[in-house]
Design a protein around this motif. Structure first.
Motif, short mmCIF file in Angstrom:
data_model
loop_
_atom_site.label_atom_id
_atom_site.label_comp_id
_atom_site.label_asym_id
_atom_site.label_seq_id
_atom_site.Cartn_x
_atom_site.Cartn_y
_atom_site.Cartn_z
N GLU A 247 0.85 -1.18 0.00
CA GLU A 247 0.00 0.00 0.00
C GLU A 247 0.89 1.23 0.00
N ASP A 251 -3.02 4.64 -0.43
CA ASP A 251 -3.93 4.29 -1.52
C ASP A 251 -4.38 2.83 -1.36
N VAL A 253 -7.24 1.53 -2.11
CA VAL A 253 -8.04 1.06 -3.24
C VAL A 253 -7.15 0.37 -4.28
N SER A 254 -6.02 1.00 -4.62
CA SER A 254 -5.10 0.37 -5.57
C SER A 254 -4.47 -0.88 -4.98
N ALA A 257 -6.44 -3.92 -5.24
CA ALA A 257 -6.56 -4.41 -6.62
C ALA A 257 -5.25 -4.99 -7.14
N ASP A 401 -12.36 2.22 -10.30
CA ASP A 401 -11.16 2.76 -10.93
C ASP A 401 -10.08 2.95 -9.87
N THR A 402 -8.88 2.48 -10.17
CA THR A 402 -7.76 2.63 -9.25
C THR A 402 -6.66 3.46 -9.90
N ARG A 430 -13.37 -6.34 -2.41
CA ARG A 430 -12.35 -5.29 -2.30
C ARG A 430 -12.91 -3.96 -1.80
#
Length: 525
Positions: A247, A251, A253-254, A257, A401-402, A430
């Motif tokens: 991480e 971020d 969220v990314s 993913a 969207d990441t 996620r």
């Protein structure tokens, strides 16, 4: 609530589940070996000095193979230092990790420990400072029955029977300028080919792994694989992929993913294998060995920990990259396992790096306890419950969207089916905020089956009194598997009536395992 759908047909098989997909890795680095698996004087230590509490957790983890002795360490390692009487073994400086190596544990001791842990040994040879002759020597020492200088030396050192090591890595991350003995693709490709040729002359039954790129961001990625595979065509059985995720800058969220990046990484290497002509249809097909993968905070290592190591003298087994894993990390590890299973037709094996203390699912303290980190659970449940074959199936899910990986499905899933028709679904949600309703639609043309029922459902998610950063410690284990809530009228984790459509609710930020059993038709149906 989010809504996702997973269509399954137990007849649509992608590939058998590779049992080597659940490998792990022990390097002479930090406290992985010393104070990790090996600590003479610990209350649980056996006569050889190996910790019984750690061994019990390794067995519980369900790993199948173990890569050893490195890693960066192997690129400067003399294998001869680790055999013979301990009192006669030299103490060396390990330039890879700026440590002092006592060589108290070597090939004999580790092979014995791996056998106790029910792990197939995957041995890496030094193609950094050494080469063809040293690789051939350690192979002859380990695998030849008797009657030669090296095999008889092994027998005098206490191993009358050969170790029969079947998996061999041809060096480690040789593309990286940080690596001892760093080489260009041509230099490494030629050396790997000639080493493979001689090793195969000595033992035609072994499998060899060529070193692929250290990560997908390397400037030589792609061309490295093409060059190495061209040199080693017909000589190696696998090419490696190394993949670590973290991480960055908050971020999440990314980070969640990350498996979409692993998907692309594997797909790209598979395409290059096919381009070179070494794919599944070739006379000597090459599989992908993801022989290092995990969640690892490399930013912290590069900005802080590395400086401390390089300026701290030459200590024995210093504490290195002992990341403490969170709920978020565990969900990412679970999603990476979904990616690996999804690529079972191309990924021949994989090793979670590493096993104990060093970015590991198991942690322990000298003289003290050993415990399961949060990442222990997705690995354990996938390794022990993914059986039979992987099904060809795509989840229908809303996307997010990441910043780092583009669009990614909020719900991801994969399924396996065993010989009895029992299916296991591995799924992750996620989303950091929303629960997701996952509907599993089973289509089965089998005349013997009238439907499927949910017989077991478990999830790893944020504890009731925690958050996404919650961790396990020696004193408290709040992160683990718990029963998954099944929508009414069914009670949590209880069998549901036979059905071709089963719905469960995946909590926000979760990784789950669902087991579906077929209901057999009666003779009157």
């Amino acid at each position: 609530m989010l809504s996702a759908r997973l269509p399954l047909d137990p007849q649509l098989v992608l590939a058998p589940v590779p049992r080597r997909l659940f490998g792990t890795f022990v390097e002479h680095m930090g406290r992985a070996v010393y104070e990790g698996i090996y600590e003479p004087g610990h209350p649980t230590a056996d006569a050889e000095g190996f910790r019984g509490d750690v061994l019990a957790l390794v067995r519980e983890l369900g790993a199948t193979t173990v890569r050893y002795p490195g890693g960066n360490f192997v690129s400067g390692y003399r294998w001869e230092d680790g055999v013979g009487p301990r009192a006669d073994r030299p103490v060396r400086l390990d330039a890879a990790w700026h440590s002092t190596e006592t060589n108290a544990v070597g090939l004999h001791e580790f092979a014995s420990w791996a056998a106790q842990a029910d792990l197939e040994l995957m041995y890496a040879v030094n193609l950094g400072t050494r080469g063809i002759d040293a690789a051939a020597d350690v192979l002859e020492y380990a695998n030849h029955p008797a009657g030669t200088a090296l095999s008889d030396q092994r027998r005098r050192n206490g191993a009358d029977a050969p170790f029969a090591i079947g998996l061999w890595c041809l060096g480690n991350e040789v593309d990286g300028p940080w690596q001892i003995g760093h080489k260009t693709a041509d230099e490494y490709g030629r050396l790997a080919a000639e080493t493979a040729r001689l090793m195969t002359f000595l033992d035609p039954d072994i499998e060899l792994v060529a070193a692929g790129s250290s990560n997908a961001e390397m400037p030589t990625f792609g061309e490295w694989e093409r060059t190495v595979l061209t040199h080693t065509a017909g000589l190696v059985h696998h090419i490696s992929v190394h993949a670590y995720y973290e991480e960055q800058d908050g971020d999440a969220v990314s980070f969640l993913a990350s498996a979409t990046a692993l998907d692309r990484y594997i797909d790209t290497v598979a395409a290059i294998i096919d381009e070179v002509g070494a794919g599944p249809g070739s006379a000597h097909p090459v599989g992908i060995s993801v022989d290092e993968w995990n969640v690892w905070s490399q930013t912290r290592w590069n900005e802080h920990d590395k400086t401390a190591v390089l300026t701290g003298g030459w200590p024995e087994h210093p504490r290195l990259i002992e990341d403490t894993y969170t709920v978020t990390d565990a969900v990412v590890v679970g999603s990476l396992l979904i990616s690996l299973l999804r690529h079972s037709d191309r990924v021949s094996m994989a090793n979670l790096a590493q096993l104990v203390n060093v970015i590991a699912p198991i942690r322990c303290e000298p003289g003290g306890p050993a415990w399961r980190q949060s990442t222990f659970f997705p690995f354990q449940h996938t390794a022990t419950r993914a059986r039979g074959s992987v099904l060809a199936a795509d989840v229908d899910s809303p996307e997010i969207d990441t910043l780092r990986h583009g669009a990614a499905p909020l719900v991801d899933a994969v399924a396996t089916v065993d010989d009895d028709g029992r299916m296991t679904v591995f799924a992750c949600n996620r989303s950091l905020e929303d629960a997701a309703e996952l509907t599993i639609d089973v289509t089965d043309a089998s005349a013997a089956t009238s439907g499927y029922r949910l017989v077991r459902a478990e999830t790893l998610t944020i504890p009731a009194d925690g958050d996404r950063h919650t961790t396990n410690t020696a004193e408290a284990q709040p992160v683990g598997m718990r029963p998954l809530t099944v929508p009414a009228p069914q009670a949590a984790a209880t069998p549901t009536p036979p059905s071709s459509s089963i719905t469960v609710v995946l909590p926000a930020l979760s990784w789950s395992v669902l087991e579906l059993a077929p209901t057999r038709k009666t003779p009157h149906e």
